[in-house]
Design an enzyme around this catalytic site. Structure first.
Site, PDB file in Angstrom:
ATOM      1  N   CYS A   2     -86.315 -21.155  18.082  1.00  0.00           N
ATOM      2  CA  CYS A   2     -86.237 -19.754  18.493  1.00  0.00           C
ATOM      3  C   CYS A   2     -87.521 -19.023  18.160  1.00  0.00           C
ATOM      4  CB  CYS A   2     -85.126 -19.099  17.733  1.00  0.00           C
ATOM      5  SG  CYS A   2     -85.581 -19.010  16.011  1.00  0.00           S
ATOM      6  N   ARG A  27     -89.888 -19.854  23.660  1.00  0.00           N
ATOM      7  CA  ARG A  27     -89.385 -20.813  22.676  1.00  0.00           C
ATOM      8  C   ARG A  27     -87.867 -20.938  22.695  1.00  0.00           C
ATOM      9  NH1 ARG A  27     -93.049 -21.648  18.203  1.00  0.00           N
ATOM     10  NH2 ARG A  27     -91.252 -22.093  16.933  1.00  0.00           N
ATOM     11  N   TRP A  75     -82.181 -20.023  20.561  1.00  0.00           N
ATOM     12  CA  TRP A  75     -81.915 -21.242  21.316  1.00  0.00           C
ATOM     13  C   TRP A  75     -80.792 -21.923  20.554  1.00  0.00           C
ATOM     14  CZ3 TRP A  75     -81.953 -26.579  20.728  1.00  0.00           C
ATOM     15  CH2 TRP A  75     -81.948 -27.314  21.927  1.00  0.00           C
ATOM     16  N   ASN A 100     -84.585 -19.844  12.256  1.00  0.00           N
ATOM     17  CA  ASN A 100     -84.985 -20.842  13.231  1.00  0.00           C
ATOM     18  C   ASN A 100     -84.700 -22.198  12.609  1.00  0.00           C
ATOM     19  OD1 ASN A 100     -86.339 -22.475  15.024  1.00  0.00           O
ATOM     20  ND2 ASN A 100     -88.385 -21.794  14.450  1.00  0.00           N
ATOM     21  N   GLY A 101     -83.910 -23.028  13.277  1.00  0.00           N
ATOM     22  CA  GLY A 101     -83.648 -24.360  12.742  1.00  0.00           C
ATOM     23  C   GLY A 101     -82.170 -24.645  12.597  1.00  0.00           C
ATOM     24  N   GLU A 483     -93.487 -39.019  34.278  1.00  0.00           N
ATOM     25  CA  GLU A 483     -93.774 -37.605  34.026  1.00  0.00           C
ATOM     26  C   GLU A 483     -93.394 -36.758  35.247  1.00  0.00           C
ATOM     27  OE1 GLU A 483     -94.288 -35.761  31.644  1.00  0.00           O
ATOM     28  OE2 GLU A 483     -95.280 -33.989  32.413  1.00  0.00           O
ATOM     29  N   LYS A 487     -90.663 -33.720  35.186  1.00  0.00           N
ATOM     30  CA  LYS A 487     -90.964 -32.351  35.640  1.00  0.00           C
ATOM     31  C   LYS A 487     -89.910 -31.885  36.639  1.00  0.00           C
ATOM     32  CE  LYS A 487     -93.238 -31.088  33.314  1.00  0.00           C
ATOM     33  NZ  LYS A 487     -93.919 -31.808  32.285  1.00  0.00           N
ATOM     34  N   GLU A 490     -86.637 -31.158  34.843  1.00  0.00           N
ATOM     35  CA  GLU A 490     -86.696 -30.006  33.954  1.00  0.00           C
ATOM     36  C   GLU A 490     -86.555 -28.690  34.699  1.00  0.00           C
ATOM     37  OE1 GLU A 490     -89.618 -30.652  30.215  1.00  0.00           O
ATOM     38  OE2 GLU A 490     -90.592 -30.884  32.144  1.00  0.00           O
ATOM     39  N   HIS A 506     -84.724 -55.223  40.982  1.00  0.00           N
ATOM     40  CA  HIS A 506     -83.835 -55.596  39.881  1.00  0.00           C
ATOM     41  C   HIS A 506     -82.735 -54.555  39.691  1.00  0.00           C
ATOM     42  CE1 HIS A 506     -86.366 -58.959  38.905  1.00  0.00           C
ATOM     43  NE2 HIS A 506     -87.423 -58.165  38.994  1.00  0.00           N
ATOM     44  N   LYS A 605     -89.446 -24.342  24.464  1.00  0.00           N
ATOM     45  CA  LYS A 605     -90.803 -24.871  24.496  1.00  0.00           C
ATOM     46  C   LYS A 605     -91.125 -25.773  23.307  1.00  0.00           C
ATOM     47  CE  LYS A 605     -94.983 -25.130  26.023  1.00  0.00           C
ATOM     48  NZ  LYS A 605     -95.116 -26.003  27.180  1.00  0.00           N
TER      49      LYS A 605
HETATM   50  N1  GLU Z   1     -79.085 -22.861  14.352  1.00  0.00           N
HETATM   51  C1  GLU Z   1     -79.226 -21.468  14.645  1.00  0.00           C
HETATM   52  C2  GLU Z   1     -78.234 -21.017  15.712  1.00  0.00           C
HETATM   53  O1  GLU Z   1     -77.681 -21.821  16.438  1.00  0.00           O
HETATM   54  C3  GLU Z   1     -80.648 -21.090  15.030  1.00  0.00           C
HETATM   55  C4  GLU Z   1     -81.034 -21.611  16.373  1.00  0.00           C
HETATM   56  C5  GLU Z   1     -82.463 -21.248  16.745  1.00  0.00           C
HETATM   57  O2  GLU Z   1     -83.408 -21.816  16.148  1.00  0.00           O
HETATM   58  O3  GLU Z   1     -82.617 -20.425  17.676  1.00  0.00           O
HETATM   59  O4  GLU Z   1     -78.019 -19.850  15.825  1.00  0.00           O
END
Ligand code: GLU
Length: 610
Positions: A2, A27, A75, A100-101, A483, A487, A490, A506, A605
């Site tokens: 995020c 992000r 995210w 974030n994480g 690649e 693309k 995505e 095959h 990203k």
């Molecule tokens: N794990 C957190 C959530 O799901 C943070 C996600 C993030 O890095 O945006 O809210």
């Protein structure tokens, strides 16, 4: 993955926070939120499902005001994207946190906190942080101590910023596995997960290191290492003048970035090459000596960067005579591997914060590689800081989630690594000169290739209603087919697969019918005849072919085959040149299908979570 922004100032910080989020939206972008403390010392919070624009509109309708604040664009990893799961999360209207994480032990912490009477209002892992800090505050009454105690109980990856209503001119920060940077102002200070967010307010930055906890006020910055000892971290001044927030005349960042490739590549080459080959300092002081010892190269990366590594493997073994393996970081990090003597570890990542690649590097450093080299686009990123050697790709900020110029500049970096490794091995003086000249001609060749854009735009119409596509290549064009397929997946959400053309019979040949477009990457090299046979195999089964071919190969357009002629170029450069039309194809197909090109669904990203 995020985006995080925070500010402690005397002025109203709402606009700074929102502009920071706009710059970080690439992000993560499923929901967004902001919390500020105003002159009334009350915590004001607005959160929205959707993009930053929706948050900004909500704030415009119902204005907030405050001189200390935190903001987040999410995210989702735990709990679906929704307003109640959007950050900032609060505990008892006192503590607000953006994170974030991933907190891996969130479930256990949640049930303990619930038993202790804390009420949860979201499904996120993040909310445990807010309650933990508040619980610790009840015993210490010191925000710094409370945060230090709280983070010592967390397992997982985080970058976080914490705000306490009762300590209104202070923000607490912590970093473990997710980037976090302090932006220094005059009489005001800032924090973000990427300096890009703060370029409108400062150019002076301090990067937190792993395990650091820091507090910022308007005038002070205090940083503590994971064991609680005060530490100083260097102040870095960025010279970034590039305003990544500006699309210029282009409709999307992705298109802008595709067209920036000639310039990006010439920046990558600058000062690193002369007529005789790669300059000794290209991979850092002392690198030339170290590279002489190398007998094997292990490349580790994810996604698009992994594809650049796959191309390099063909080059490395064919030109430098050095054996090479390429592996996806998320696989490498969880298996036992055997390190050959005199091996070089190369990691590749646009952001330098890719969680799996970083973890693979950390593991690799314990395994006995001679040295580690990061190929990366972001100076000061974790990957660069933690590697012995670094090659900066100098692509400039890449905003489009689908990587373009980062990929081609990675290929240029890897090509230079091949030259450097080949110096003391199979590459003779003449061949070095020839390859150096080819690399020098690359920006011009890329310009020439981009002239095909209108042709490819017309071609894209054929793909508007398709559900599947097959990409074929041979040799170093096989990773380019991969690649191209990535693309297309995505950004246009068309299911696409890549095969080494020799593998057709095959299995995948069974898929071919009139509804399956087949895209072939066909430079004029010694595999052309083989590839031509593969093309015939497809034709015989009624497939519609799109052949990106060297103009000297003389393929002819017919009812079942559209030929797109590319300028003839040095055989060595074809993976770089042939990438461009495939990028353009996926871009124009996505535009026709009306997808969100720069921020495709479910992606982000910089993949800073596992
Ligand atoms: N794990 C957190 C959530 O799901 C943070 C996600 C993030 O890095 O945006 O809210």
């Amino acid at each position: 993955m995020c985006g995080i922004v925070g500010a402690v100032a005397q002025r109203d910080v709402i606009e700074i926070l929102l502009e920071g989020l706009r710059r970080l939206e690439y992000r993560g972008y499923d929901s967004a939120g902001v919390a500020v403390l105003g002159s009334d010392k009350q915590l004001q919070r607005v959160r929205c499902l959707g993009k930053v624009k929706i948050l900004a509109d909500a704030v415009a309708r119902d204005p907030l005001q405050g001189s200390t604040g935190i903001a987040h664009t999410r995210w989702a990893t735990h709990g679906q994207p929704s307003e109640r799961n959007a950050h900032p999360h609060v505990s008892n209207d006192r503590i607000a946190v953006v994170h974030n994480g991933i907190i891996e032990n969130h479930a256990k912490l949640r049930s303990t906190l619930q038993e202790q009477g804390f009420v949860f209002t979201s499904e996120t892992d993040t909310e445990v942080i807010a309650h933990l800090v508040e619980r610790e505050l009840n015993s210490t009454n010191n925000l710094l101590e409370a945060v230090q105690k709280a983070v010592s109980q967390l397992h997982g990856a985080y970058g976080m910023v914490i705000l306490d209503k009762q300590d209104p001119e202070r923000l607490l920060l912590a970093r473990s596995g997710s980037p976090m940077v302090i932006g220094l102002g005059i009489g005001e200070n800032f924090v973000a997960s990427d300096p890009l967010a703060l370029l409108p307010v400062t150019r002076r930055f301090i990067y937190l290191e792993e395990g650091d906890v820091a507090e910022i006020t308007r005038r002070d910055v205090n940083i503590f290492s994971s064991d609680g000892i005060p530490v100083t971290r260097d102040i870095r001044e960025t010279s970034a003048t590039y305003d990544a927030g500006d699309k210029g005349p282009y409709r999307h960042f992705m298109l802008k970035e595709i067209f920036e490739q000639p310039l990006a590549v010439s920046n990558t080459l600058e000062g690193r090459l002369n007529e005789a080959g790669v300059l000794d300092e290209t991979f850092g002081n002392g690198a030339a000596e170290l590279l002489k010892k190398i007998e094997h190269v292990q490349i580790i990366a994810c996604g698009t960067s992994y594809h650049s590594g796959l191309v390099a493997r063909y080059w490395m073994e064919a030109l430098a005579g050095v054996s090479c393996n390429v592996e996806i970081a998320s696989e490498f990090r969880y298996r036992k591997s055997v390190v050959r003597p005199n091996s070089l570890l190369v990691t590749i990542s646009q952001s330098g914060e890719t969680a799996d690649t970083l973890a693979a590097l950390r593991l690799g450093k314990t395994l006995g590689y001679v040295t580690s080299l990061a190929i990366c686009n972001v100076a000061g990123s974790s990957l660069v800081r933690e590697s012995d050697l670094a090659f900066m790709t100098r692509a400039g900020t890449e905003i489009g989630v689908a990587s373009t110029k980062a990929f081609t500049t990675q290929l240029v970096g890897l090509a230079m690594l091949v030259l450097a490794l080949g110096k003391s091995r199979e590459l003779g003086v003449e061949r070095q000169r020839e390859l150096a000249a080819a690399l020098k001609s690359l920006p011009g060749m890329l310009e020439e290739t981009l002239k095909l854009a209108p042709v490819i735009e017309t071609l894209a119409v054929d793909f508007a209603e398709k559900q599947h596509a097959l990409f074929l290549g041979r040799g170093e064009e096989y990773p380019i087919a991969m690649e191209g397929a990535l693309k297309l997946k995505e950004i246009s959400y068309i299911h696409a697969e890549a095969y080494a053309a020799g593998e057709l019979k095959h299995g995948p040949l069974a898929l071919i019918d009139a509804d399956m477009p087949i895209i072939v990457v066909a430079p004029n090299n010694d595999l052309l005849e083989k590839l031509a046979s593969n093309i015939e195999e497809v034709r015989a089964r009624g497939g519609m072919l799109y052949v990106f071919a060297d103009q000297t190969a003389h393929f002819e357009t017919s009812a079942d085959m559209k030929v797109i002629n590319l300028p003839h170029c040095h055989e060595w450069l074809t993976p770089i040149i042939y990438t461009l039309p495939l990028q353009l194809l996926s871009y124009y197909v996505a535009v026709i299908r009306g997808t969100d090109v720069d921020q495709p669904r479910n992606l982000a990203k910089s993949v800073t979570v596992e």
